[in-house]
Design an enzyme around this catalytic site. Sequence first.
Site, mmCIF file in Angstrom:
data_model
loop_
_atom_site.group_PDB
_atom_site.id
_atom_site.type_symbol
_atom_site.label_atom_id
_atom_site.label_comp_id
_atom_site.label_asym_id
_atom_site.label_seq_id
_atom_site.Cartn_x
_atom_site.Cartn_y
_atom_site.Cartn_z
ATOM 1 C CG HIS A 200 5.136 -9.603 0.510
ATOM 2 N ND1 HIS A 200 5.741 -8.850 -0.532
ATOM 3 C CD2 HIS A 200 4.133 -8.701 1.024
ATOM 4 C CE1 HIS A 200 4.977 -7.660 -0.683
ATOM 5 N NE2 HIS A 200 3.886 -7.524 0.350
ATOM 6 C CB CYS A 324 4.088 3.609 -13.546
ATOM 7 S SG CYS A 324 4.707 2.307 -12.285
HETATM 8 C C1 LIG Z 1 4.624 -3.319 0.865
HETATM 9 C C2 LIG Z 1 4.377 -2.113 1.953
HETATM 10 C C3 LIG Z 1 2.949 -1.956 2.589
HETATM 11 C C4 LIG Z 1 2.062 -3.309 2.128
HETATM 12 O O1 LIG Z 1 2.248 -4.457 2.471
HETATM 13 P P1 LIG Z 1 1.405 -5.788 1.900
HETATM 14 O O2 LIG Z 1 1.689 -6.816 2.616
HETATM 15 O O3 LIG Z 1 1.856 -5.830 0.544
HETATM 16 O O4 LIG Z 1 -0.249 -5.432 2.012
HETATM 17 C C5 LIG Z 1 2.716 -1.397 3.445
HETATM 18 N N1 LIG Z 1 3.703 -0.487 3.917
HETATM 19 C C6 LIG Z 1 5.140 -0.211 3.358
HETATM 20 C C7 LIG Z 1 5.835 0.738 3.853
HETATM 21 C C8 LIG Z 1 5.315 -1.456 2.393
HETATM 22 O O5 LIG Z 1 6.559 -0.993 1.772
#
Ligand SMILES: *Cc1c(COP(=O)(O)O)cnc(C)c1O
Length: 394
Positions: A200, A324
Amino acid sequence: MKVIYLDNNATTCVAPEVLEAMLPFLRDSYGNASSMHGFGGQVGKFIAEARERTAEALGCSPEEIIFTSCGTESDNTAIFSTVRSQPEKRHVVTTRVEHPAVLNVASHLEIAGYEVTHLKVDELGRLDLQELEDSLRPDTALVSIMHANNENGVIFPLERIAEIVKSRGILLHTDAVQTVGKLSIDLQKLAVDFLALSAHKVHGPKGMGALYVRRGVPFRPFMLGGHQEKGRRAGTENVAGIVALGKAMEMAATGIVEENSRVRALRDRLEQGIMAAVSDVRRNGDPENRLPNTTSLAFKYIEGESILLMLDQYGICASSGSACTSGSLEPSHVLRAMGVPFTFAHGSIRFSLSRYTTDEEIDLVLRELPGIVSRLRAMSPFTGKDDAAPGCAC
Ligand SMILES: *Cc1c(COP(=O)(O)O)cnc(C)c1O
């Protein structure tokens, strides 16, 4: 009202091509890849194809890719695997600025009796590689260092880090959730053992991730159950998600250089425009080595949350630099680790662009933001008070 989405480090839209690619597996081809019948079995080749596309985008081989449910699961899997496969080693090295998907696993290990070294960063968010080198010990099970930071966009010198860590024979994990799709990654050259990514964050769907595990590296599964993913990650395959990730990775790998220079130019125009129009604003993070899509700016005397609420009235989505979720307006662990001064830390805003960001959207932010900042400063009890005591902002 049209949404101006400048929060792409939090999540991204699903690319239309990715949505098209995944729909057949939600509508008609819903079979289970493990089934004996042809209806289920036929989806196996699409999983294999997605694995090839993902591997190709990273410069590794398909067998080195394990599909997971998210970036968080990939991070957890990598870290738990390394400590379980080396039970005699009781020390882990990470940084103060990791995503909670790594930091909270490190805290869990500390409670379980592990020793964890949290490497510091300087005021620009950079690591001290000498400190890294000095922290390594014979009982170090793992070094886990993110490729780029989600809040300030700072890119860590992962090739150099890998040289240092691998010369000591220690396993190296990187959370590359923020760099996949934004930087070219070639695992032939980058000597990490584990690399985590998330669909995502690269215009794929939520709830889909992958973990690269270098061939020959000892591996212990995190999810136990069926034999999926060659026994390395149990659970019926998310076929639509896997196909979507394959498509998203293919799209990310093509044209990354041109896309990034376009996005970088937009980001620079946004940043320079704001800094020229507003006084008392500073940039958080190394201006040299950072993601092309990210800018984190700190506005003196005001709260980032207030800026966000006012931007929201124009449909502009950004994010602030506070933790937050806890209900407090404490600056985030990243800003604190960088030692951003109190009067600035609370007023931090992150804009993160994507390949879909347009010139018109940047124009709108540049038109509205300076007025928002002056209105908030006119109301702020802190304006002009540089000696406000830390912790009294709310
Ligand atoms: C978004 C993010 C995650 C987590 O990924 P998810 O698919 O939302 O669990 C881990 N590390 C970093 C650096 C992120 O930006």
